[in-house]
Design a protein around this motif. Sequence first.
Motif, mmCIF file in Angstrom:
data_model
loop_
_atom_site.group_PDB
_atom_site.id
_atom_site.type_symbol
_atom_site.label_atom_id
_atom_site.label_comp_id
_atom_site.label_asym_id
_atom_site.label_seq_id
_atom_site.Cartn_x
_atom_site.Cartn_y
_atom_site.Cartn_z
ATOM 1 N N LYS A 53 9.575 58.478 25.108
ATOM 2 C CA LYS A 53 8.506 58.441 26.076
ATOM 3 C C LYS A 53 7.489 57.216 25.690
ATOM 4 O O LYS A 53 7.000 56.401 26.675
ATOM 5 N N LYS A 54 6.946 57.132 24.407
ATOM 6 C CA LYS A 54 5.924 56.287 23.911
ATOM 7 C C LYS A 54 6.479 54.689 24.100
ATOM 8 O O LYS A 54 5.785 53.962 24.949
ATOM 9 N N GLU A 55 7.652 54.597 23.757
ATOM 10 C CA GLU A 55 8.104 53.108 23.870
ATOM 11 C C GLU A 55 8.469 52.802 25.376
ATOM 12 O O GLU A 55 7.923 51.826 25.841
ATOM 13 N N ALA A 56 9.120 53.707 26.149
ATOM 14 C CA ALA A 56 9.613 53.639 27.459
ATOM 15 C C ALA A 56 8.067 53.147 28.338
ATOM 16 O O ALA A 56 8.180 52.211 28.925
ATOM 17 N N LYS A 101 -3.214 45.143 37.119
ATOM 18 C CA LYS A 101 -3.315 46.394 36.500
ATOM 19 C C LYS A 101 -4.094 47.103 37.632
ATOM 20 O O LYS A 101 -3.635 48.300 37.505
ATOM 21 N N ASP A 102 -5.032 46.648 38.500
ATOM 22 C CA ASP A 102 -5.781 47.956 38.986
ATOM 23 C C ASP A 102 -5.172 48.275 40.083
ATOM 24 O O ASP A 102 -5.664 49.027 40.896
ATOM 25 N N ARG A 103 -4.173 47.849 40.412
ATOM 26 C CA ARG A 103 -3.434 48.099 41.753
ATOM 27 C C ARG A 103 -2.123 49.027 41.347
ATOM 28 O O ARG A 103 -1.128 49.503 42.126
ATOM 29 N N TRP A 141 4.960 48.941 30.953
ATOM 30 C CA TRP A 141 3.439 48.344 31.282
ATOM 31 C C TRP A 141 3.498 47.014 30.832
ATOM 32 O O TRP A 141 2.934 45.958 31.235
ATOM 33 N N GLU A 142 3.900 46.552 29.495
ATOM 34 C CA GLU A 142 4.089 45.386 29.180
ATOM 35 C C GLU A 142 4.945 44.267 30.120
ATOM 36 O O GLU A 142 4.279 43.493 30.380
ATOM 37 N N LEU A 143 5.810 44.956 30.502
ATOM 38 C CA LEU A 143 6.649 43.846 31.336
ATOM 39 C C LEU A 143 6.124 43.558 32.508
ATOM 40 O O LEU A 143 5.859 42.511 33.162
ATOM 41 N N LEU A 144 5.391 44.673 33.347
ATOM 42 C CA LEU A 144 5.183 44.659 34.629
ATOM 43 C C LEU A 144 3.605 43.880 34.771
ATOM 44 O O LEU A 144 3.359 42.869 35.533
ATOM 45 N N THR A 145 2.782 43.937 33.697
ATOM 46 C CA THR A 145 1.733 43.316 33.691
ATOM 47 C C THR A 145 1.117 42.119 32.716
ATOM 48 O O THR A 145 0.619 41.152 32.936
ATOM 49 N N GLU A 146 2.165 42.018 31.706
ATOM 50 C CA GLU A 146 1.936 40.952 30.903
ATOM 51 C C GLU A 146 2.975 39.857 31.056
ATOM 52 O O GLU A 146 2.678 38.420 30.990
#
Length: 413
Positions: free
Chosen positions: A102-105, A121-123, A110-115
Amino acid sequence: MTAQQIRRTFLDFFISKQHKIVPSAPIVNKDDPTLMFTNAGMNQFKDYFLGTQTPDVRRIADTQKCLRVSGKHNDLEEVGRDGTHHTMFEMLGNWSFGDYFKKEAIAWSWELLTEVYKLPKDRLYATVFEGSPAEGVPADDEAKGYWSEVLPLNHIINGNKKDNFWEMGDTGPCGPCTEIHIDLRPDSERALIPGEQLVNKDNPRVIEIWNNVFIQFNRKADGSLEELPDKHVDTGMGFERLTLAIQGKFNTYDTDIFTPLIEFVEQASGIKYNGQYPDSPTSIVNLSSSVKSDIAMRVVADHIRAVSFTIADGQLPGNSGAGYVIRRILRRAVRYYYSFLNIKEPFLHRLVPMLADMFADVFPELKAQQEQVAKIIQGEEKAFLNTLENGLRRFAAIKVKDGVIAGDDAFEF
Ligand code: GLY
């Protein structure tokens, strides 16, 4: 980013996290009697999850051709009427077979979507499993904990078994999942109703884009859950929906995955595409002619993908089983173009070369067989158009008195 770049970026991201990229499995599932068509990226890895086979590597990623037109996951009737459902769609996925959990997934999603994709992020919202005492599965506090490192608590939502416990079918690998949703509404609407109230509420602007499943169980034929020896990650991200969000559109049909196909249909029919959708679940016959033709163009642009790739993967249209499902999808497209686009000649097959070119880098099997596939589709179209026209002629000859067809005509042998 173009759709092609978005797909490539996903694969490159998981290469950078030591994943091996594998090809999509065929869309027709010939090896598994519990499933007619591939309905999720994880299908081809079922035996790895169950522990009956051992993978060469413990991290894999890919884009998988999926079809959700039968069985547990069936979206066929929505297709064309809304801007997010499809018969065939691509599922981007990353898998861990007894490796990271879970931790890495969650951190990598998050990293892929936001960075990398730079989605705001707020959406973004995450749902986590609220638990099921009846099944003896606890609430997923672990996933909630990882999400709370990056999301405020009001963006983390508890979900029930229907939304947050993913199962491949009536039997097979399954487990709690955490879904990522995006709120695409304009700020003025977001100020009135917070996004968390609309997650999983069928709002067309607040949509799920990625599901991270934590495979821990096998659902057995008697309905019970058996704990698996290892814990696995199985994720599925709707490529068409991701593209919609990144390209700032509201409907997948407005992304470059579909616009070339729709433009082709516009030119062939001489009818303009207006991007309109029905605002109620009323029958298509009650809609205006421009909404009808818009639905028909989406149906054609969607169905040609399902039909072409399924045939390229070895399933011919036929009278039973998977062949019949494909024949029905093909005939649905013919009925729509015949009735609402005023096209009376075989037409679908003309889209095959464009489709083959669009996917040449990722699913080269269509390009390699494009002429045979087009020929098979053309033959099916011809036969069905004949049947349709004969049927309509016979209908026209039937006497209707006061809106009633005589029983002898309706039930003629
Ligand atoms: N197997 C994950 C999903 O299809 O959502």
